[in-house]
Scaffold this motif. Structure first.
Motif, short mmCIF file in Angstrom:
data_model
loop_
_atom_site.label_atom_id
_atom_site.label_comp_id
_atom_site.label_asym_id
_atom_site.label_seq_id
_atom_site.Cartn_x
_atom_site.Cartn_y
_atom_site.Cartn_z
N ARG A 1 0.84 -1.20 0.00
CA ARG A 1 0.00 0.00 0.00
C ARG A 1 0.88 1.25 0.00
O ARG A 1 1.85 1.35 0.75
CB ARG A 1 -0.91 0.01 1.22
CG ARG A 1 -1.75 -1.26 1.38
CD ARG A 1 -2.91 -1.30 0.40
NE ARG A 1 -3.70 -2.53 0.56
CZ ARG A 1 -4.82 -2.76 -0.08
NH1 ARG A 1 -5.30 -1.86 -0.92
NH2 ARG A 1 -5.48 -3.89 0.10
N ARG B 1 1.05 5.05 1.01
CA ARG B 1 0.35 5.93 1.95
C ARG B 1 0.46 7.40 1.57
O ARG B 1 0.20 8.27 2.37
CB ARG B 1 0.89 5.69 3.36
CG ARG B 1 0.60 4.29 3.88
CD ARG B 1 1.14 4.05 5.27
NE ARG B 1 0.59 4.98 6.24
CZ ARG B 1 0.89 4.95 7.54
NH1 ARG B 1 1.71 4.02 8.00
NH2 ARG B 1 0.36 5.82 8.38
N TRP C 1 3.76 12.02 4.90
CA TRP C 1 4.24 10.65 4.86
C TRP C 1 5.25 10.44 3.73
O TRP C 1 5.11 10.97 2.64
CB TRP C 1 3.07 9.68 4.68
CG TRP C 1 3.52 8.25 4.61
CD1 TRP C 1 3.63 7.49 3.50
CD2 TRP C 1 3.96 7.45 5.70
NE1 TRP C 1 4.11 6.25 3.83
CE2 TRP C 1 4.33 6.19 5.17
CE3 TRP C 1 4.09 7.66 7.07
CZ2 TRP C 1 4.79 5.16 5.97
CZ3 TRP C 1 4.56 6.63 7.86
CH2 TRP C 1 4.90 5.39 7.31
#
Length: 516
Positions: free
Chosen positions: A196, A198, A289
């Motif tokens: 994933r 982010r 992030w």
């Protein structure tokens, strides 16, 4: 006093992936060639502007791929009029994206032959694709998946999944794990379901400031956005517009080519470097992030305990003892790579690349990693650089020999190091080989290439079976005296499970030392 590390998000000239999708979806020639009626299914990325100093009228190049028809096109145009882009057929086939792998994994888990047990793990293997050629000349796109079943009869197996048809080929032609009695490496691979992203910015401006003095100023690109891509396989952590004490020294520095060559059966792979994977880094995230300034040294798979995990994914910065580390970890199949730059307060640049892996029988086989850095030197500007090779004379003083024409070289006697300097000021950088960089074998081709800068020479264009670095195709006799110079530098690392190398972490890389 420790220097301060400052990062801020910056925008780069180009077209976003969504804008490329809009252009492709409205361009009749694109959909006609791809035989697609739904632009939402197309695979594409952002289109970065070409050229050193792009403006809104700069040219761009973008690849658009339809996984259903397994066909692609290349768009060539200008940023201010993308709808007028020229459309050309493309043979480039992108590797599976995370969403494609997750869809393939769902099909695999639903197959009646899927092994039972809670300990079964699905990971991305090598090669990433096992396309099938059909009788009518078309090909069917089939991402590969690796099955790790520790309690099963065969711990590892590679299958091919036709996502469009929802079917699984459990014995794809030309793809095998290789029968080996043991796994190597203690780290378990990351399941494809956990891949994933982010978010966070693709680029930041990095500044290293000591008191009132700015030591370093540059753009840092995280692996997921690194060039070249589509075509190309990314380049790990990429540096652009590198300035030391206000002076431009590198326009671009990255690793566009990374190969693996197996000695026992001759299998080769071209590894990708855009897939960010997790490592350990503790600190603050001033721009969101994916970018972390650390109070303690970050730890990649080379330093951390026996797992393929961590609390961070992206690029980490850590400054200590007069040196800044810029660190990321990337994944390619069962391999894990540490992509790193070390910048000293005194101006030395230390490119570093580390090699590791996760549990798999392939990593037990003797193999060689070949990593190819590309340094676009712009010392005091872009058009007045000269290159010299310094040879061993048997005394303390080395003999300087000018290199005036494009050439490929090997690291062998009498050469000791090379130097790129500005013809007028004499300032520049010395390229001193690393202790563990070794020299090439026939597959690795050469150790250094000295070339005149060409914007089109980021990607070597090898889409063949042997994945070899085709950098010699750029050597065509052009002058490199008083021009804009690019240097490719190769490091070579041999991994033998039975005779492990004693140096820490399987790390290679030269030192770029400033010439006053």
């Amino acid at each position: 006093m420790t220097a301060r590390v400052i990062i801020e998000a910056v925008a780069r000239a180009g077209l976003s992936a969504e804008r490329v999708r809009q252009v492709a979806g409205a361009h009749p020639a694109v959909l006609a060639h791809l035989r697609s009626t739904d632009a939402a299914t197309l695979l594409l990325g952002a289109a970065t502007a070409l050229g050193h100093d792009p403006d809104e009228g700069a040219r761009f190049r973008a690849n658009v791929f339809d996984p259903l028809s397994n066909r692609g096109v290349e768009l060539r145009g200008t940023l201010d009029r993308p709808e007028e882009a020229q459309v050309l057929p493309s043979a480039y086939r992108p590797n599976p994206r995370p969403e494609e792998l997750r869809a393939a994994a769902a099909i695999l888990r639903a197959d009646e032959r899927f092994p039972a047990g809670d300990d079964v793990l699905i990971y991305q293997p090598m090669p990433p694709l096992a396309d099938r050629e059909n009788p009518d000349g078309t090909t069917t796109r089939r991402p590969t998946l690796g099955l790790y079943s520790p309690s099963g009869e065969s711990r590892h197996r590679i299958v091919a999944v036709d996502v469009a048809a929802g079917s699984v080929d459990w014995s794809p032609a030309g793809v095998s794990v290789v029968a080996h009695p043991d796994d190597c490496e203690s780290h378990l691979p990351t399941p494809v379901e956990s891949l994933r992203d982010r978010g966070g910015p693709d680029h930041v401006r990095l500044r290293v400031v000591d008191g009132d003095t700015e030591l370093w100023n540059m753009i840092v690109v995280r692996p997921r956005a690194s060039a070249p891509q589509d075509p190309g396989d990314g380049s790990g952590v990429e540096l652009r517009e590198v300035r030391y004490r206000g002076r431009l020294v590198l326009r671009q520095a990255h690793v566009p080519i990374l190969n693996v060559q197996y000695e026992e059966d001759g299998v080769t792979y071209r590894d990708w470097q855009y897939e960010e994977t997790r490592f350990s880094a503790t600190g603050s995230d001033p721009v969101g992030w994916g970018w972390r300034i650390c109070a303690q040294p970050p730890r990649t798979i080379l330093e951390r305990p026996d797992n393929d995990a961590g609390n961070f994914q992206g690029v980490a910065f850590h400054h200590a003892d007069g040196e800044l580390r810029i660190v990321s970890e990337v994944a390619a199949g069962w391999y894990r790579y540490a992509s790193e730059w070390r910048l000293t307060d005194g101006g030395t640049i230390k490119p570093r690349f580390g090699f590791a892996g996760v549990r798999n029988p392939r990593t037990c086989m003797r193999h060689r990693h070949h990593v190819y850095w590309r340094f676009d030197f712009d010392v005091e500007g872009s058009a007045n650089d000269v290159i010299e090779q310094f040879n061993d004379t048997g005394s303390a003083a080395s003999e300087a020999v000018p290199i005036v024409q494009e050439v490929a070289r090997k690291r062998r006697a009498p050469a000791r190091f090379w130097q790129v300097t500005d013809k007028t000021s004499g300032r520049g950088y010395r390229i001193r080989p690393g202790e563990h960089d070794n020299t090439t074998d026939p597959y690795g081709v050469a150790d250094l290439w000295f070339l005149r800068h060409r914007p089109s020479e980021l990607y070597d264009g090898n889409v063949g079976d042997n994945n070899q670095a085709m950098l010699n195709r750029f050597v065509n006799g052009e002058s490199v005296s008083g021009t804009n110079v690019v240097v490719w530098y190769a490091g070579h690392f041999r991994h033998d499970q039975n005779e492990p190398d004693t140096h820490q972490g399987h790390i290679v890389g030269p030192d770029l030392i400033p010439v006053p």
